[in-house]
Design a protein around this motif. Sequence first.
Motif, PDB file in Angstrom:
ATOM      1  N   MET A   1       0.680  -1.163   0.253  1.00  0.00           N
ATOM      2  CA  MET A   1      -0.056   0.034  -0.263  1.00  0.00           C
ATOM      3  C   MET A   1       0.878   1.167   0.081  1.00  0.00           C
ATOM      4  SD  MET A   1      -2.476   1.728   0.158  1.00  0.00           S
ATOM      5  CE  MET A   1      -4.606   0.915   0.282  1.00  0.00           C
ATOM      6  N   LEU A   3       0.560   5.032  -0.011  1.00  0.00           N
ATOM      7  CA  LEU A   3      -0.479   6.553   0.647  1.00  0.00           C
ATOM      8  C   LEU A   3      -0.120   7.590  -0.092  1.00  0.00           C
ATOM      9  CD1 LEU A   3      -3.034   7.313   1.310  1.00  0.00           C
ATOM     10  CD2 LEU A   3      -2.203   6.983   4.238  1.00  0.00           C
ATOM     11  N   HIS A  24       1.725   6.222  -6.304  1.00  0.00           N
ATOM     12  CA  HIS A  24       0.468   5.841  -5.313  1.00  0.00           C
ATOM     13  C   HIS A  24      -1.985   5.002  -5.543  1.00  0.00           C
ATOM     14  CE1 HIS A  24      -2.321   8.992  -6.701  1.00  0.00           C
ATOM     15  NE2 HIS A  24      -2.531   8.668  -6.134  1.00  0.00           N
ATOM     16  N   ASP A  25      -1.233   4.186  -4.290  1.00  0.00           N
ATOM     17  CA  ASP A  25      -2.141   3.370  -4.621  1.00  0.00           C
ATOM     18  C   ASP A  25      -3.610   3.996  -3.685  1.00  0.00           C
ATOM     19  OD1 ASP A  25      -1.262   1.050  -5.730  1.00  0.00           O
ATOM     20  OD2 ASP A  25      -0.514   1.040  -3.753  1.00  0.00           O
ATOM     21  N   GLU A  26      -3.683   5.126  -3.016  1.00  0.00           N
ATOM     22  CA  GLU A  26      -5.071   5.624  -2.658  1.00  0.00           C
ATOM     23  C   GLU A  26      -4.081   7.033  -1.673  1.00  0.00           C
ATOM     24  OE1 GLU A  26      -7.829   4.690   1.468  1.00  0.00           O
ATOM     25  OE2 GLU A  26      -6.068   3.458   0.552  1.00  0.00           O
ATOM     26  N   TRP A  28      -5.277  10.466   0.160  1.00  0.00           N
ATOM     27  CA  TRP A  28      -5.664  10.988   0.989  1.00  0.00           C
ATOM     28  C   TRP A  28      -5.842  13.030   1.275  1.00  0.00           C
ATOM     29  CZ3 TRP A  28      -4.635   7.626   6.126  1.00  0.00           C
ATOM     30  CH2 TRP A  28      -4.956   6.710   6.477  1.00  0.00           C
ATOM     31  N   ARG A  50     -10.607  10.620  -6.942  1.00  0.00           N
ATOM     32  CA  ARG A  50      -9.320   9.838  -6.618  1.00  0.00           C
ATOM     33  C   ARG A  50      -9.377  10.177  -5.347  1.00  0.00           C
ATOM     34  NH1 ARG A  50      -4.942  11.709 -11.195  1.00  0.00           N
ATOM     35  NH2 ARG A  50      -4.477   9.981 -10.098  1.00  0.00           N
ATOM     36  N   ALA A  51      -9.803  11.128  -4.096  1.00  0.00           N
ATOM     37  CA  ALA A  51      -9.338  10.619  -3.231  1.00  0.00           C
ATOM     38  C   ALA A  51     -10.511   9.864  -2.184  1.00  0.00           C
ATOM     39  CB  ALA A  51      -9.765  11.885  -2.915  1.00  0.00           C
ATOM     40  N   SER A  52      -9.878   8.792  -1.323  1.00  0.00           N
ATOM     41  CA  SER A  52     -10.858   7.696  -0.814  1.00  0.00           C
ATOM     42  C   SER A  52     -11.172   8.690   0.457  1.00  0.00           C
ATOM     43  CB  SER A  52     -10.109   6.776  -0.711  1.00  0.00           C
ATOM     44  OG  SER A  52      -8.926   7.435  -0.172  1.00  0.00           O
ATOM     45  N   ARG A 107      -8.859   6.535  10.467  1.00  0.00           N
ATOM     46  CA  ARG A 107      -8.291   5.112  10.353  1.00  0.00           C
ATOM     47  C   ARG A 107      -7.377   4.506  10.371  1.00  0.00           C
ATOM     48  NH1 ARG A 107     -12.217   7.056   8.116  1.00  0.00           N
ATOM     49  NH2 ARG A 107     -13.090   7.390   6.045  1.00  0.00           N
TER      50      ARG A 107
END
Length: 235
Positions: A1, A3, A24-26, A28, A50-52, A107
Amino acid sequence: MKLLIVSDIHANLEALQAVLAESHDELWVLGDLVNYGPNPSEVLEQVRARASLVVQGNHDYAIGSGSDPRCSAPFREMARAMQEYTEPLLDADQRAFLRGLPRTAARTLDGNRFFLCHATPTEPLFQYCRAEPAQWAPEIEGLQADIVLTGHTHVPFTLNLEKLRIVNPGSVGQPKHGAALACYALWENGRLSLHSCRYPVGDTVKKVFALTVPMEIRNQLAAVLLSGSLPGRGE
């Protein structure tokens, strides 16, 4: 991962695109998608797509609700003028998105508990808290987290305090650390690191000078972008 953590984009599309080029995978986002920059709608839609995870910044709240962002003194006139420019460019759905963003988030990732806010845990929108233990100690008292992610000051830092790490990635779109570089942070393989990258700041400055705001405001905004420092310091 892997981030990617960003904050304070401030409607600077060129800077955001340069940072998003980092693999990147995720993603924030720690708030302040809008104001000061020339592309609020485009930046907002990039983040939505695109943001989780996104938390609300003081300028997101101000633009979404038509209120005062309560920013620092050197930026008040710039913020007021650019808020008047920005609000008509966003539709009702976009303003509702900004208005409805959470002020904090939590999180757990790779066994680490993250707490996210734009400013501070006790005052998520407006409190300025720099990398000083005396300022942060009351902010983290009783906080159930291993890592606090914060923005707002536009200055990147890491601070270890009472078995807790506080990390500010700095600003993507309006850095104030003395260089015209877009700042961000990465979390990968249990390690959090600060980074910065070049972006075509000249293209953003050209857009700033085409804005329909007073020339004094355009000059100030451009100077901040080009110097990476507070107005008038020329550093």
